[in-house]
Design a protein around this motif. Structure first.
Motif, short mmCIF file in Angstrom:
data_model
loop_
_atom_site.label_atom_id
_atom_site.label_comp_id
_atom_site.label_asym_id
_atom_site.label_seq_id
_atom_site.Cartn_x
_atom_site.Cartn_y
_atom_site.Cartn_z
N LEU A 34 0.86 -4.08 14.73
CA LEU A 34 0.09 -3.43 15.80
C LEU A 34 0.65 -2.04 16.11
CD1 LEU A 34 -0.44 -6.46 18.20
CD2 LEU A 34 -2.21 -5.26 16.89
N GLU A 35 1.97 -1.93 16.18
CA GLU A 35 2.58 -0.62 16.42
C GLU A 35 2.19 0.38 15.33
OE1 GLU A 35 6.78 -1.00 18.74
OE2 GLU A 35 6.80 -1.51 16.61
N LEU A 36 2.26 -0.04 14.08
CA LEU A 36 1.94 0.86 12.97
C LEU A 36 0.47 1.26 12.99
CD1 LEU A 36 4.04 -0.97 10.23
CD2 LEU A 36 4.50 1.31 11.18
N LEU A 37 -0.42 0.32 13.30
CA LEU A 37 -1.84 0.64 13.37
C LEU A 37 -2.16 1.54 14.57
CD1 LEU A 37 -3.47 -2.74 12.33
CD2 LEU A 37 -3.48 -0.59 11.04
N MET A 38 -1.45 1.35 15.67
CA MET A 38 -1.68 2.22 16.83
C MET A 38 -1.22 3.64 16.54
SD MET A 38 -0.70 -0.36 19.95
CE MET A 38 -0.65 0.92 21.18
N ASP A 39 -0.19 3.76 15.74
CA ASP A 39 0.29 5.08 15.34
C ASP A 39 -0.68 5.76 14.39
OD1 ASP A 39 2.27 7.18 15.20
OD2 ASP A 39 2.71 6.45 13.18
N ASP A 40 -1.24 5.00 13.44
CA ASP A 40 -2.19 5.55 12.47
C ASP A 40 -3.06 4.42 11.94
OD1 ASP A 40 -3.61 6.80 10.47
OD2 ASP A 40 -1.87 7.38 9.28
N ALA A 41 -4.26 4.30 12.48
CA ALA A 41 -5.17 3.21 12.10
C ALA A 41 -5.67 3.35 10.67
CB ALA A 41 -6.35 3.14 13.06
N ARG A 42 -5.47 4.50 10.02
CA ARG A 42 -5.89 4.69 8.64
C ARG A 42 -4.83 4.24 7.64
NH1 ARG A 42 -7.37 10.43 7.29
NH2 ARG A 42 -5.28 10.72 8.06
N ARG A 43 -3.69 3.85 8.13
CA ARG A 43 -2.59 3.44 7.26
C ARG A 43 -3.03 2.26 6.39
NH1 ARG A 43 2.88 3.27 10.13
NH2 ARG A 43 3.20 5.21 9.06
N SER A 44 -2.70 2.29 5.13
CA SER A 44 -3.12 1.23 4.21
C SER A 44 -2.30 -0.04 4.44
CB SER A 44 -2.96 1.69 2.76
OG SER A 44 -1.60 1.74 2.39
N TYR A 45 -2.88 -1.16 4.05
CA TYR A 45 -2.16 -2.43 4.15
C TYR A 45 -0.92 -2.41 3.27
CZ TYR A 45 -6.12 -4.40 6.71
OH TYR A 45 -7.09 -4.66 7.64
N ARG A 46 -0.97 -1.69 2.16
CA ARG A 46 0.20 -1.58 1.28
C ARG A 46 1.35 -0.89 2.01
NH1 ARG A 46 0.34 -2.03 -4.12
NH2 ARG A 46 -1.91 -1.89 -4.12
N ASP A 47 1.06 0.23 2.70
CA ASP A 47 2.09 0.93 3.47
C ASP A 47 2.66 0.05 4.58
OD1 ASP A 47 1.72 3.18 1.91
OD2 ASP A 47 0.52 4.25 3.40
N ILE A 48 1.75 -0.64 5.28
CA ILE A 48 2.20 -1.52 6.36
C ILE A 48 3.07 -2.65 5.79
CG2 ILE A 48 1.44 -3.15 8.14
CD1 ILE A 48 -1.06 -1.33 8.48
N GLU A 95 6.55 -1.63 5.27
CA GLU A 95 7.28 -1.48 6.53
C GLU A 95 7.71 -2.82 7.13
OE1 GLU A 95 8.09 1.14 8.64
OE2 GLU A 95 7.42 2.71 7.27
N VAL A 96 6.85 -3.86 6.98
CA VAL A 96 7.12 -5.15 7.63
C VAL A 96 7.70 -6.19 6.68
CG1 VAL A 96 5.37 -4.76 9.40
CG2 VAL A 96 4.77 -6.05 7.34
N GLY A 97 7.86 -5.84 5.40
CA GLY A 97 8.46 -6.78 4.46
C GLY A 97 7.58 -7.95 4.09
N ARG A 98 6.28 -7.72 4.05
CA ARG A 98 5.32 -8.75 3.66
C ARG A 98 4.42 -8.18 2.57
NH1 ARG A 98 8.31 -11.03 6.84
NH2 ARG A 98 7.76 -12.68 8.29
N SER A 99 3.56 -9.02 1.99
CA SER A 99 2.64 -8.56 0.96
C SER A 99 1.39 -7.96 1.61
CB SER A 99 2.23 -9.72 0.05
OG SER A 99 1.42 -10.63 0.76
#
Length: 198
Positions: free
Chosen positions: A12-26, A29-33
């Protein structure tokens, strides 16, 4: 999985910072697939934590007129329709309704234009009085408070933290705190379905 854990919070923090961020980038950051991130975002959307993905535009650069804050005193009982009508007005950016039946909104217009906006949008009969103030600066930074972040039961409002109860009805999934609330929401849904088919 119900409730919100540390991974959901960080997503949620990452999406609030940039909602266009790809799931790969997220995911990095969070250590998941990426598929796990996608599933978590979908679940957060289904339970209503994420309402929509949107674009934050600096409207002051696109429209003429200074930024103003307008406080409205409206006729009792008309608050909901006033908010709805103001939300559709092009010059209006944010509309807030308070529990004491006041309506406050941010717009880009001079005082004369605000008077015209109110007259054309709401009519003279719904506005008792208003006050216009120039905005010198503003900040809009939605924040998450990790200490108080939890999904609420849609039936009783209690926290569903630690609960494994969820109910799939139609195309949505509802989080509930217990089997009693699960039964109640199913009964409500069935009654609405039956009423709709009659």
């Amino acid at each position: 999985m119900t409730g919100i854990d540390d991974v959901d919070y960080r997503i949620l923090e990452l999406l609030m910072d940039d909602a266009r961020r790809s799931y790969r980038d997220i995911a990095e950051e969070v250590g998941r697939s990426p598929p796990t991130v996608s599933e978590r975002v979908e679940r957060l959307t289904e339970v209503g934590v994420i309402e929509r993905f949107t674009l934050d535009v600096d409207r002051s650069r696109l429209v003429e007129g200074p930024t103003v804050l307008v406080d409205l005193a409206v006729q009792p009982g008309s608050e909901a329709t006033v908010v709805e009508d103001l939300t559709d007005a092009p010059a209006v950016e944010h509309v807030i309704r308070t529990v004491d039946a006041a309506v406050v909104f941010v717009a880009h217009a001079n005082e004369r234009d605000v008077e015209e906006l109110l007259s054309e949008t709401l009519g003279d009969e719904r506005v008792r009085e208003y006050r216009v103030r120039l905005v010198s600066d503003r900040t809009w930074e939605p924040r998450l408070d990790e200490e108080t972040l939890a999904i609420e039961c849609v039936v009783c409002g209690k926290s569903v933290e630690g609960s494994d109860e969820s109910v799939a009805l139609g195309d949505r999934t509802y989080e509930v705190c217990c089997s009693s609330c699960a039964s109640e929401i199913k009964d409500q849904y069935d009654a609405l379905q039956q009423a709709a088919s009659e």
